[in-house]
Design an enzyme around this catalytic site. Structure first.
Site, PDB file in Angstrom:
ATOM      1  CD  GLU A 168      -8.853  -1.969   3.863  1.00  0.00           C
ATOM      2  OE1 GLU A 168      -8.788  -0.440   3.792  1.00  0.00           O
ATOM      3  OE2 GLU A 168     -10.400  -2.305   2.826  1.00  0.00           O
TER       4      GLU A 168
ATOM      5  CD  GLU B  58     -12.691  -5.760   4.050  1.00  0.00           C
ATOM      6  OE1 GLU B  58     -11.678  -6.708   4.366  1.00  0.00           O
ATOM      7  OE2 GLU B  58     -12.676  -5.253   4.526  1.00  0.00           O
TER       8      GLU B  58
END
Length: 480
Positions: A210, A313
């Site tokens: 991220e 994820e």
């Protein structure tokens, strides 16, 4: 499916509460990719419970395992994501630890200091992180065959503020520019060492987690994390490709960029530049935009670039399993990933597939969403071809070797019959043949219960779906 229908799903209108039967026609001509597998990340739960062979059986085998006095059907996960840690201490210097850091989320780094890049030197310690590494080995022993190495943050001493939870403001780069290559060296060295000494060959390496998000703040961080501007990502991707190649690991692909949302992944990919994207072998994205975002656009970008696409994820706190099923259906329908990976197999607050505390080392009950995931993971297996299920509530996959069609469907409305039309197949099974089915009810009720009461009639079969039911069907003797 028209875009208007896609948007209606996001508004919660794709599964109306009706009692009349619905019919979906399974397409025999579509090909949304060859399935690679379902998986799970090993950080942080494997650090806590990496010696538990019963948990390895539950997650990575398909056998039934006794857990807390109950027989639990194994998920048969075939993908394990291994986290390269960022935390360590050395003589004369120490990393900065965020005040809110959760101890179980500090993963040990193999590269303890900057004195030497040689993995055989005293700067490296290969005995740390034993539990996560042990679970990796047990996963492989139980059939997992795809492994990814990923990083949440560069090792602390590579960071500007020596804090592996992020920069002081959360939105600026925390990797020192003179350590851009060191981060790549670290990951490539682990990949090389794993192949030589662990018996594990990583299919891919992911250098970011991220990276464009702005919450990686060293003042408030609860886990390892690091912001990377897009141009920094591009530089590290190039360095990583060089370091892997220099170690004879040209077959290991680079995955990028594990952005938090589908829309952010689109923006990052469009701005990485052709030099960096040419070195990326697969696009990874996280599923935290849930029912929002342009899954279809990201798929189009991946397809036009010739890249595979993973949802690498996914997690949420809905213990009932309804959100998990909803977003899995959306992913299969619009994102078309070839793999799907859950984040924390064990966690509290509804986030885990099994309730547990990774700091206090306590384990609780298996959640209902575990059994919802079993409907998918136990039946859509590696090598299957993903088909168009013909509706927003249906997923279909085909096993050409076994000539078996797998159909998974969910019903959030009033109880009703769902019909499945196989008329597009040249051989739609055998009329009168049994179609085994399994059912999980979100919230409470059936937990992957099996039934033998459904039969093909001509080119169709049907089943009653109570409210909140997820059902899987396996149809034999099917030819495309």
């Amino acid at each position: 499916m028209k875009l208007t229908t896609y948007r209606k799903w996001f508004l919660g209108l794709a599964m109306p509460a009706v009692t009349s039967a619905l019919t979906t026609t399974i397409s025999s001509t579509t090909n949304w990719g060859t399935w690679e597998g379902f998986g799970v990340s090993l950080a942080w739960w494997a650090k806590a419970f990496g010696t538990r062979s019963d948990l390895a059986d539950i997650f990575f085998s398909a056998q039934s395992t006794t857990y807390n006095g109950h027989s639990i059907p194994g998920l048969g996960l075939t993908i394990a994501r291994y986290n390269a840690g960022a935390c360590s201490t050395i003589n004369g210097s120490a990393m900065v630890v965020s005040p809110d850091m959760i101890p179980s989320r500090q993963m040990e780094s193999y590269w303890a200091d900057w004195s030497s890049s040689s993995p055989s030197s005293s700067s490296w310690s290969w005995s740390v992180d034993a539990n996560q590494r042990n679970m990796l080995s047990m996963a492989k022993a139980r059939g997992a065959n795809i492994f990814e190495l990923f990083s949440n943050s560069p090792t602390w001493w590579m960071c500007l503020n020596h804090n592996p939870s992020g920069s002081s403001d959360g939105s600026s780069d925390n990797l020192e520019s003179w350590n851009y290559d060191q981060h790549a060296v670290y990951l490539a060295t682990i990949a090389e060492y794993a192949a030589s000494y662990w018996g594990v060959s990583f299919q891919s390496v992911e250098a970011f987690n991220e990276p464009s998000s702005d919450w990686w703040n060293g003042q408030t961080g609860t886990q390892e994390g690091c912001h990377f501007n897009v141009d920094t990502q591009a530089t590290v991707i190039g360095n990583l490709r060089t370091e892997l190649n220099n170690r004879g690991l040209s077959s290991i692909l680079i995955a990028a960029s594990d952005e938090n949302s589908y829309d952010l992944a689109i923006t990052t990919w469009n701005n990485l530049g052709s030099t960096a994207t040419s070195k990326v072998g697969r696009i990874n994205v996280h599923g935290y935009q849930y029912t929002g975002g342009r899954r279809d656009t990201l798929y189009s970008l991946a397809s036009s670039s010739g890249k595979r696409l993973w949802n690498s994820e996914y997690s949420e706190s809905d213990v009932t399993g309804q959100q998990l099923v909803t977003n899995l259906l959306l992913d299969f329908r619009w994102l078309h990933p070839t793999a799907w990976v859950y984040w924390q197999a064990i966690d509290s607050g509804g986030w885990g597939l099994i309730d547990g505390d990774n700091d206090n080392l306590t384990l609780g009950a298996v959640s209902q969403k575990y059994f919802a995931l079993a409907q998918f993971a136990r039946h859509i297996r590696p090598g299957m071809r993903i088909l168009d299920g013909g509706s927003d509530y249906t997923v279909a996959a085909y096993d050409s070797t076994a000539q078996k069609l797998v159909i998974i469907a969910a019903n959030w409305g009033a109880g009703q019959y769902l019909n499945f039309d196989l008329s597009s197949f040249s051989k739609p099974g055998v009329s009168g043949a049994l179609v085994p089915r399994w059912m999980t009810q979100v919230g409470t009720g059936d937990q992957y219960a099996s039934y033998s009461d459904t039969y093909i009639s001509g080119t169709k079969f049907w089943s009653y779906f109570p409210t909140g039911a997820v059902q899987t069907f396996e149809v034999s003797n099917v030819t495309l």
